[in-house]
Design a protein around this motif. Structure first.
Motif, PDB file in Angstrom:
ATOM      1  N   PRO A   1       0.794  -1.111  -0.233  1.00  0.00           N
ATOM      2  CA  PRO A   1       0.030  -0.027   0.001  1.00  0.00           C
ATOM      3  C   PRO A   1       0.784   1.288   0.240  1.00  0.00           C
ATOM      4  CG  PRO A   1      -0.905  -1.317   1.580  1.00  0.00           C
ATOM      5  CD  PRO A   1       0.502  -2.144   1.102  1.00  0.00           C
ATOM      6  N   GLY A   2       0.605   2.120  -1.178  1.00  0.00           N
ATOM      7  CA  GLY A   2       1.361   3.345  -1.230  1.00  0.00           C
ATOM      8  C   GLY A   2       2.832   3.281  -1.651  1.00  0.00           C
ATOM      9  N   ALA A   3       3.263   1.987  -2.326  1.00  0.00           N
ATOM     10  CA  ALA A   3       4.392   1.903  -2.833  1.00  0.00           C
ATOM     11  C   ALA A   3       4.200   1.325  -4.259  1.00  0.00           C
ATOM     12  CB  ALA A   3       5.295   1.274  -1.957  1.00  0.00           C
ATOM     13  N   TYR A   4       4.940   1.787  -5.331  1.00  0.00           N
ATOM     14  CA  TYR A   4       4.698   1.228  -6.645  1.00  0.00           C
ATOM     15  C   TYR A   4       6.242   1.236  -7.235  1.00  0.00           C
ATOM     16  CZ  TYR A   4      -0.276   1.663  -6.173  1.00  0.00           C
ATOM     17  OH  TYR A   4      -1.485   1.841  -5.837  1.00  0.00           O
ATOM     18  N   ASP A   5       6.452   0.339  -8.137  1.00  0.00           N
ATOM     19  CA  ASP A   5       7.521   0.396  -9.280  1.00  0.00           C
ATOM     20  C   ASP A   5       6.922   0.994 -10.433  1.00  0.00           C
ATOM     21  OD1 ASP A   5       9.527  -0.761  -7.681  1.00  0.00           O
ATOM     22  OD2 ASP A   5       9.365  -2.914  -8.610  1.00  0.00           O
ATOM     23  N   LEU A   6       7.711   1.700 -11.135  1.00  0.00           N
ATOM     24  CA  LEU A   6       7.377   2.476 -12.446  1.00  0.00           C
ATOM     25  C   LEU A   6       8.046   1.881 -13.377  1.00  0.00           C
ATOM     26  CD1 LEU A   6       5.574   4.335 -14.097  1.00  0.00           C
ATOM     27  CD2 LEU A   6       7.356   5.913 -13.667  1.00  0.00           C
ATOM     28  N   TYR A   7       7.517   0.909 -14.232  1.00  0.00           N
ATOM     29  CA  TYR A   7       8.162   0.533 -15.295  1.00  0.00           C
ATOM     30  C   TYR A   7       7.998   1.261 -16.714  1.00  0.00           C
ATOM     31  CZ  TYR A   7       8.556  -3.956 -12.868  1.00  0.00           C
ATOM     32  OH  TYR A   7       8.833  -5.027 -12.021  1.00  0.00           O
ATOM     33  N   LEU A   8       9.265   1.419 -17.655  1.00  0.00           N
ATOM     34  CA  LEU A   8       9.016   1.966 -18.947  1.00  0.00           C
ATOM     35  C   LEU A   8       9.543   0.598 -19.688  1.00  0.00           C
ATOM     36  CD1 LEU A   8       9.193   4.189 -20.851  1.00  0.00           C
ATOM     37  CD2 LEU A   8      11.230   4.749 -20.347  1.00  0.00           C
ATOM     38  N   ASP A   9       8.535   0.357 -20.528  1.00  0.00           N
ATOM     39  CA  ASP A   9       8.469  -0.782 -21.281  1.00  0.00           C
ATOM     40  C   ASP A   9       8.692  -2.093 -20.301  1.00  0.00           C
ATOM     41  OD1 ASP A   9       8.259   0.606 -23.784  1.00  0.00           O
ATOM     42  OD2 ASP A   9      10.358   1.101 -23.808  1.00  0.00           O
ATOM     43  N   ASP A  10       9.946  -2.638 -20.146  1.00  0.00           N
ATOM     44  CA  ASP A  10      10.190  -3.841 -19.573  1.00  0.00           C
ATOM     45  C   ASP A  10      11.258  -3.488 -18.237  1.00  0.00           C
ATOM     46  OD1 ASP A  10       8.441  -5.273 -20.863  1.00  0.00           O
ATOM     47  OD2 ASP A  10       9.883  -5.879 -22.222  1.00  0.00           O
ATOM     48  N   ALA A  11      11.587  -2.239 -18.054  1.00  0.00           N
ATOM     49  CA  ALA A  11      12.635  -2.038 -16.982  1.00  0.00           C
ATOM     50  C   ALA A  11      11.990  -0.964 -15.862  1.00  0.00           C
ATOM     51  CB  ALA A  11      13.851  -1.310 -17.752  1.00  0.00           C
ATOM     52  N   VAL A  12      12.276  -1.389 -14.678  1.00  0.00           N
ATOM     53  CA  VAL A  12      12.024  -0.502 -13.562  1.00  0.00           C
ATOM     54  C   VAL A  12      12.991   1.028 -13.676  1.00  0.00           C
ATOM     55  CG1 VAL A  12      11.790  -0.294 -11.217  1.00  0.00           C
ATOM     56  CG2 VAL A  12      11.305  -2.273 -11.985  1.00  0.00           C
ATOM     57  N   ILE A  13      12.380   1.937 -13.978  1.00  0.00           N
ATOM     58  CA  ILE A  13      13.210   3.423 -13.990  1.00  0.00           C
ATOM     59  C   ILE A  13      12.600   4.153 -12.782  1.00  0.00           C
ATOM     60  CG2 ILE A  13      13.029   3.180 -16.585  1.00  0.00           C
ATOM     61  CD1 ILE A  13      10.929   5.599 -16.013  1.00  0.00           C
ATOM     62  N   ALA A  14      11.579   3.893 -11.916  1.00  0.00           N
ATOM     63  CA  ALA A  14      11.370   4.985 -10.989  1.00  0.00           C
ATOM     64  C   ALA A  14      10.560   4.291  -9.825  1.00  0.00           C
ATOM     65  CB  ALA A  14      10.654   6.118 -11.624  1.00  0.00           C
ATOM     66  N   SER A  15      10.362   4.961  -8.764  1.00  0.00           N
ATOM     67  CA  SER A  15       9.631   4.426  -7.676  1.00  0.00           C
ATOM     68  C   SER A  15       8.547   5.534  -7.388  1.00  0.00           C
ATOM     69  CB  SER A  15      10.504   4.324  -6.330  1.00  0.00           C
ATOM     70  OG  SER A  15      11.085   5.388  -5.778  1.00  0.00           O
ATOM     71  N   VAL A  16       7.386   4.920  -7.103  1.00  0.00           N
ATOM     72  CA  VAL A  16       6.446   6.137  -6.739  1.00  0.00           C
ATOM     73  C   VAL A  16       5.673   5.582  -5.234  1.00  0.00           C
ATOM     74  CG1 VAL A  16       3.850   6.529  -7.260  1.00  0.00           C
ATOM     75  CG2 VAL A  16       5.592   6.249  -9.193  1.00  0.00           C
ATOM     76  N   VAL A  17       5.949   6.672  -4.458  1.00  0.00           N
ATOM     77  CA  VAL A  17       5.509   6.308  -3.043  1.00  0.00           C
ATOM     78  C   VAL A  17       4.685   7.410  -2.588  1.00  0.00           C
ATOM     79  CG1 VAL A  17       7.490   5.091  -2.584  1.00  0.00           C
ATOM     80  CG2 VAL A  17       7.809   7.498  -2.301  1.00  0.00           C
TER      81      VAL A  17
ATOM     82  N   GLU B   1      10.142   9.123  -8.227  1.00  0.00           N
ATOM     83  CA  GLU B   1      11.512   9.496  -8.519  1.00  0.00           C
ATOM     84  C   GLU B   1      12.103   8.589  -9.092  1.00  0.00           C
ATOM     85  OE1 GLU B   1      15.186   9.852  -5.093  1.00  0.00           O
ATOM     86  OE2 GLU B   1      13.184   9.436  -4.384  1.00  0.00           O
ATOM     87  N   LEU B   2      12.957   9.159 -10.051  1.00  0.00           N
ATOM     88  CA  LEU B   2      13.922   8.225 -10.987  1.00  0.00           C
ATOM     89  C   LEU B   2      14.892   7.464 -10.275  1.00  0.00           C
ATOM     90  CD1 LEU B   2      14.365  10.481 -14.023  1.00  0.00           C
ATOM     91  CD2 LEU B   2      12.995   8.290 -14.150  1.00  0.00           C
ATOM     92  N   LEU B   3      14.983   6.097 -10.393  1.00  0.00           N
ATOM     93  CA  LEU B   3      16.101   5.604  -9.743  1.00  0.00           C
ATOM     94  C   LEU B   3      17.727   5.784 -10.145  1.00  0.00           C
ATOM     95  CD1 LEU B   3      14.549   1.747  -9.934  1.00  0.00           C
ATOM     96  CD2 LEU B   3      14.395   3.682  -8.123  1.00  0.00           C
ATOM     97  N   GLU B   4      17.759   6.478 -11.371  1.00  0.00           N
ATOM     98  CA  GLU B   4      19.059   7.040 -11.642  1.00  0.00           C
ATOM     99  C   GLU B   4      18.995   8.380 -12.150  1.00  0.00           C
ATOM    100  OE1 GLU B   4      21.360   4.846 -14.806  1.00  0.00           O
ATOM    101  OE2 GLU B   4      19.644   3.222 -14.831  1.00  0.00           O
ATOM    102  N   ASP B   5      20.305   9.027 -11.446  1.00  0.00           N
ATOM    103  CA  ASP B   5      20.372  10.609 -11.723  1.00  0.00           C
ATOM    104  C   ASP B   5      20.969  10.907 -12.947  1.00  0.00           C
ATOM    105  OD1 ASP B   5      20.867  13.359 -11.411  1.00  0.00           O
ATOM    106  OD2 ASP B   5      22.065  13.158  -9.518  1.00  0.00           O
ATOM    107  N   LEU B   6      19.917  10.686 -14.043  1.00  0.00           N
ATOM    108  CA  LEU B   6      20.518  10.887 -15.430  1.00  0.00           C
ATOM    109  C   LEU B   6      20.364  12.296 -15.628  1.00  0.00           C
ATOM    110  CD1 LEU B   6      17.770   8.193 -16.834  1.00  0.00           C
ATOM    111  CD2 LEU B   6      20.302   8.003 -16.674  1.00  0.00           C
ATOM    112  N   PRO B   7      21.389  12.794 -16.614  1.00  0.00           N
ATOM    113  CA  PRO B   7      21.276  14.157 -17.055  1.00  0.00           C
ATOM    114  C   PRO B   7      19.934  14.598 -17.655  1.00  0.00           C
ATOM    115  CG  PRO B   7      23.167  12.910 -18.128  1.00  0.00           C
ATOM    116  CD  PRO B   7      22.276  12.130 -17.392  1.00  0.00           C
TER     117      PRO B   7
END
Length: 87
Positions: free
Chosen positions: A10-26, A39-45
């Motif tokens: 409850p209150g926590a999700y993985d965000l997938y882009l195509d087939d990869a987890v890219i972010a968390s949703v809380v 929040e993105l899992l990687e600090d991308l430019p």
């Protein structure tokens, strides 16, 4: 580009882009009004961040607004309780 939200608890999700987890949703906060954060899992430019992420972290007053921002991705709920009953 296709997003999916998969509930972990409850209150926590993985965000997938195509087939990869890219972010968390809380969800944060003990009482309403809650804040929902993606929040993105990687600090991308900025140039490499998937749309619509302009920042590493974005906050919303509801899960519905966060989902609208992502383009209304499918949401898979965690139904452990019903699954354990054979549903």
């Amino acid at each position: 580009m296709s997003y999916n939200l998969i509930q972990l608890a409850p209150g926590a999700y993985d965000l997938y882009l195509d087939d990869a987890v890219i972010a968390s949703v809380v969800r944060s906060g003990l009482r309403q009004p809650y804040t929902w954060t993606a929040e993105l899992l990687e600090d991308l430019p900025r140039s490499q961040r998937p749309s619509p992420f302009w920042e590493i972290e974005h906050s919303f007053p509801s899960l519905e607004e966060l989902c609208a921002w992502l383009g209304h991705p499918p949401v898979k709920a965690n139904n452990r309780h019903t699954a354990s009953q054979g549903a």
